[in-house]
Design a protein around this motif. Sequence first.
Motif, PDB file in Angstrom:
ATOM      1  N   ASP A  92      34.138  29.674  43.272  1.00 26.40           N
ATOM      2  CA  ASP A  92      35.197  30.472  43.884  1.00 26.40           C
ATOM      3  C   ASP A  92      34.675  31.895  44.057  1.00 26.40           C
ATOM      4  N   PRO A  93      34.500  32.373  45.302  1.00 23.94           N
ATOM      5  CA  PRO A  93      33.934  33.721  45.519  1.00 23.94           C
ATOM      6  C   PRO A  93      34.804  34.842  44.971  1.00 23.94           C
ATOM      7  N   SER A  94      36.072  34.565  44.703  1.00 29.62           N
ATOM      8  CA  SER A  94      36.964  35.610  44.180  1.00 29.62           C
ATOM      9  C   SER A  94      36.772  35.836  42.684  1.00 29.62           C
ATOM     10  N   VAL A  95      36.050  34.920  42.021  1.00 28.79           N
ATOM     11  CA  VAL A  95      35.812  35.042  40.575  1.00 28.79           C
ATOM     12  C   VAL A  95      34.578  35.903  40.352  1.00 28.79           C
ATOM     13  N   SER A  96      34.728  37.001  39.635  1.00 32.09           N
ATOM     14  CA  SER A  96      33.613  37.920  39.380  1.00 32.09           C
ATOM     15  C   SER A  96      32.627  37.308  38.391  1.00 32.09           C
TER      16      SER A  96
END
Length: 417
Positions: A92-96
């Motif tokens: 998930d690209p939104s997870v840092s």
Amino acid sequence: MAEDIEPDQPLTPAGRLFVQPQMEQVINCAIAGEHPIDVDAIRYEVQNSIMLKHPRFCSLMVRDSCGREHWRKTQIEFSRHFIFRHEPLSHDPSVSDEDAVNDYIADLSVYSPLPTDKPLWEVHLLMAHNTAVFRVHHALGDGISLMSMLLSCCRRVDDPSKTPTIGGVGSASSTAGLRRRWGVGTLLKVVWYTLVYILEFVLRILWLRDKTTSLSGGAGVELWPRRLATARFRIDDMKIVKGAVANATINDVLFGVISSGLSRYLEIQSSKAPQQGLQITGLAMVNLRPQAGLQDITKLMNSNSGSKWGNKFGIILLPVYYHRNSSNPIQFLNRAKAMIDKKKLSLEAPFSYKIGDLVMSFFGAKAITMHMLSYAGVADMQILAAKEIIPDPKVLAKCFENALLEMKEAAQNANKS
């Protein structure tokens, strides 16, 4: 002539405590870098570090026919101690990166005990996140021992010939402080507070329990899935707050922040307002070494030294009381300082060290565990919480951060007036 075989060495009482099933403790330390991981360099540095000159990192934990734990020297198979993870932890690209690594460590803390057929340490290399996670069993040493060893393996950027230093880490034991303040009045206080807190300790073991709140755990909480979040504080902000109360310490500020933050969280999560003065009892580890702060690693590894390697800490009960937010958040610091000053004058920590097995049998794991590490002007509080109790520990972390900022603002306003 047959080669001499080193005899097995027994675990210390505290070490035995940490390998019990109900108290299995593994320290997970994540180090993130800006650049891709150089695997060969890391492997070389670990193989040639002072860490592997310490017998505990080259020994198996074995049990004899009577079930007693011992350390047995063995050969290190380095390939078994390095675990590689090349793919991203989350797609998930939104997870840092930080959140992904935190979730990874939270899962490790519950589902991945260290195998006992090799020395009790590992290095996990998370290649996609430029992060190395060091896993060390708590039976190998306490925070002072392990942090002293970690720093001895590092070098300063401005002068590679020198090791970095961190001043003011840890604290001396209450008995050491007692020697500095010896007097009849102090002695009477020590006797009184020791009796009061030891009685409370025993009553807690026997039957006293906190009232159930939205932060309360349950049976088998040590096996519940976990989440990890970080609350960050500026040391300068903590110093401003510390200056608002005479003779306050950074630890007083920290405990005041915890009291205020937990009160905020209870207000957010509780369906009805908690009772004023509601008590939530925590456990805090106290350094019992006569020397404060990090230690000289050569002295720690010298068995004849007064500052020995191992687990040398006691435990004190730290009651947190719910209080509704008032116009003066510094009150949380005043209450924290008053309580901790009394604890410092008692012998509760040395008492708990002597009965450690009994203590952990009854207090065991908690729904929330918090660790603090300060470096380069920033203090990070790692909050490991059971998902079922605290679904999003970031909310709790924000409560702590906001509590410090509010206390800082109050301290600055008091200085102006």
